[in-house]
Write an enzyme that holds these catalytic residues in place. Structure first.
Site, PDB file in Angstrom:
ATOM      1  N   HIS A 122      25.259  83.701  28.587  1.00 56.42           N
ATOM      2  CA  HIS A 122      25.775  85.069  28.538  1.00 56.42           C
ATOM      3  C   HIS A 122      27.286  85.127  28.795  1.00 56.42           C
ATOM      4  CE1 HIS A 122      25.087  84.951  33.003  1.00 56.42           C
ATOM      5  NE2 HIS A 122      26.180  85.678  33.000  1.00 56.42           N
ATOM      6  N   ASP A 136      19.422  80.561  29.333  1.00 60.51           N
ATOM      7  CA  ASP A 136      20.777  81.005  29.672  1.00 60.51           C
ATOM      8  C   ASP A 136      21.699  79.827  29.996  1.00 60.51           C
ATOM      9  OD1 ASP A 136      22.737  82.897  29.922  1.00 60.51           O
ATOM     10  OD2 ASP A 136      22.274  83.404  32.001  1.00 60.51           O
ATOM     11  N   SER A 158      29.298  83.619  37.289  1.00 62.30           N
ATOM     12  CA  SER A 158      28.281  83.121  36.363  1.00 62.30           C
ATOM     13  C   SER A 158      28.743  81.833  35.694  1.00 62.30           C
ATOM     14  CB  SER A 158      27.980  84.171  35.296  1.00 62.30           C
ATOM     15  OG  SER A 158      27.379  85.307  35.860  1.00 62.30           O
TER      16      SER A 158
END
Length: 430
Positions: free
Chosen positions: A164, A194, A273
Site C-alpha cells: 500500500h 501487503d 508503514s
C-alpha cells in the site's frame, strides 16, 4: 581539671605544636626553592632580584617596603611556575580547571542506542510519485502522493516495503540513510499479504542488508523496536513490547486475511508503514503495516507482518516477480448478506467458466426469466474443514498449493454435494 581533659582530648586528634607565621623573606625562599626545581636557570634571576631588593631595603625604615615587594615577587613566581608546568605537561588550559565526565547511560539505554546506530543505515525512505496534468498548459508533472518506509533486503539493491506504500505510483524514489536518492523499479508485489519488493541501482558499499530473524518463537512481553519515517520525519525510533501474537488482519487491497500478525504497542504512525520491527538483538521480526486507531494516529495497537511470512513472499518475488498462490476462481457475497439468509457458508456470486470452480461445475447466483434471484452454491466446507465466512475460505486456501485437488462441499438448494476442484494459480496482475 576540665580544661586539662579538654587539652588532652584535643591533643589526641590534633598537634599542639604552635605554628609560625611565614614572613616575606621566608616566602621568597619557598618560591625560590620551588622555582629552582621546576625551572632550570630561574634561580639566578631570583638571586639578582633579591640583591636589588636588599640594596633598597638596607635600612629599618624600608622594611615594610621589602615585605610588600617580597609578597609581589612570591605571587608572580608562583604564577610563572604554574603556567610553565602546564606548558611542559602539554595540558589543555581549559581541561586543567574544568572536570568533564562522560554521559553515563544505563545498560539497556546503551543497547538501544547501539541497535539504532547499527540498523538505521538499513532503513530507507520511499516517496510515491503520481503524474498530474496541468489543466491549462497540458504539461505532465509529478507530485508526491504518499510516503513510507522500507529496508534493504540484500546487496543486490532489493528493497522491501508494504504494497500500500507504492500503490498507484507512477514513479518511486528511494532515499538511503546518507540522503542519496535513487529511482526505484517494482520487482513484484503481493496484494494479499501487503508486501512489495523494489530495486535500486546503488553501489553495494552503500547497501547494508538488515539482519533477518525468526518470528515463530516470539513471546508476548518481549521488547521490540520500530524504525521508520512517521509523518516524513526520517529515521525515527520507537520502542514497545509484543502485546499479542497470531492476530489476523485483512489486506487493505484485497480483503484477504493475513494470519499470524504481530501486535505491538510500539508507536506506529502514518509513514512507519513498510519499516522494520526488530527484536532486542537487532534482527528483523516483522514489517510494520497497520494500526488500529479511530483518529489515524498511534493508539498503542499496531500490527506487523511476521518475517517468516515475508521471507517466503520476498523469495518468490525476487525469483519470479510474482507470488504463486492457489485460487478457486469465484466471487462471493459479503458475509452479512449470507447471514441474512439464515445460512452459514460462502455464497458463490460468480464462477467464470474458465476458472477452477466453473470448470468443476459450481453454480453462480443468477436471475431467472422473470427476474427472480436464484441463489448459487453455498460453500460449507473444503477438505472437511468448515467454512463459515470468506476469512475461513482464504485461510484454508493459504494452506494449499497450486495443482492440489480439494473437495468442496456445497449447499445447492436443499441438497449437499461434494465437488472436486483442481486449484489453479492466480492470474497475473499489472
Amino acid at each position: 581539671m576540665a580544661a586539662s581533659s579538654h587539652s588532652l582530648a584535643s591533643s589526641a586528634c590534633f598537634s599542639t605544636t604552635p605554628t609560625r607565621k611565614i614572613s616575606g623573606s621566608d616566602r621568597f625562599q619557598l618560591a625560590k626553592s620551588i622555582l629552582c626545581r621546576k625551572i632550570p636557570g630561574f634561580a639566578g634571576s631570583v638571586v639578582c632580584a633579591r640583591r636589588m631588593c636588599s640594596n633598597y631595603a638596607s635600612s629599618d625604615d624600608q622594611s615594610n617596603y621589602r615585605k610588600k615587594l617580597m609578597d609581589s615577587i612570591f605571587v608572580a613566581c608562583t604564577s610563572v611556575a604554574l603556567s610553565f608546568s602546564l606548558y611542559i605537561a602539554d595540558v589543555d588550559p581549559a581541561s586543567a580547571f574544568v572536570v568533564t565526565s562522560p554521559r553515563k547511560l544505563q545498560t539497556d539505554e546503551l543497547a538501544t542506542v547501539r541497535l539504532f546506530q547499527e540498523n538505521t543505515p538499513s532503513v530507507v525512505y520511499i516517496t510515491n510519485l503520481a503524474s498530474r496534468q496541468d489543466m491549462f498548459t497540458l504539461d505532465v508533472f509529478e507530485v508526491p502522493q504518499g510516503s513510507g518506509s522500507g529496508f534493504v533486503w540484500d546487496k543486490n539493491g532489493n528493497i522491501v516495503t508494504n504494497y500500500h506504500v507504492i500503490r498507484g505510483a507512477s514513479d518511486l524514489r528511494v532515499t538511503l540513510a546518507d540522503q542519496t536518492t535513487y529511482d526505484a523499479k517494482v520487482v513484484g508485489f503481493d496484494q494479499d499479504k501487503d508486501v512489495a519488493v523494489l530495486h535500486i541501482d546503488a553501489p553495494k558499499d552503500k547497501l547494508r542488508p538488515i539482519p533477518i530473524g525468526v518470528s515463530a518463537d516470539l513471546l508476548v512481553g518481549q521488547k521490540v523496536f520500530a524504525i521508520g519515517n512517521p509523518f516524513g520525519l526520517d529515521h525515527t525510533l520507537t520502542t514497545g513490547v509484543i502485546s499479542g501474537l497470531r492476530r489476523e488482519i485483512n489486506s487493505a487491497a484485497t480483503g484477504r486475511p493475513i494470519q499470524d500478525v504481530i501486535q505491538t504497542d510500539a508507536a506506529i504512525n502514518p509513514g512507519n508503514s513498510g519499516g522494520p520491527l526488530l527484536d532486542s538483538s537487532g534482527n528483523l521480526i516483522g514489517i510494520n503495516t497497520a494500526i488500529y486507531s479511530p483518529s489515524g494516529a498511534s493508539s498503542g495497537v499496531g500490527f506487523s507482518i511476521p518475517v517468516d511470512t515475508v521471507s517466503g513472499i520476498v523469495d518468490q518475488l525476487v525469483q519470479f516477480g510474482k507470488v504463486t498462490r492457489p485460487i478457486l476462481g469465484i466471487k462471493f457475497a459479503p458475509d452479512q448478506s449470507v447471514e441474512q439468509l439464515g445460512v452459514t457458508g460462502v455464497l458463490v456470486l460468480d464462477a467464470p467458466p474458465n476458472g477452477p470452480a466453473g470448470k468443476a461445475g459450481l453454480l453462480p447466483t443468477k436471475r431467472d426469466s422473470y427476474g427472480r434471484l436464484i441463489l448459487g452454491d453455498i460453500i460449507t466446507s473444503i477438505n472437511g474443514k468448515k467454512v463459515s465466512n470468506g476469512t475461513d475460505l482464504y485461510r484454508i486456501l493459504d494452506q494449499c498449493k497450486v495443482g492440489d485437488k480439494v473437495i468442496v462441499e456445497v449447499l445447492r438448494g436443499d441438497q449437499k454435494e461434494k465437488i472436486p476442484v483442481l486449484l489453479e494459480p492466480k492470474p497475473e496482475e499489472s
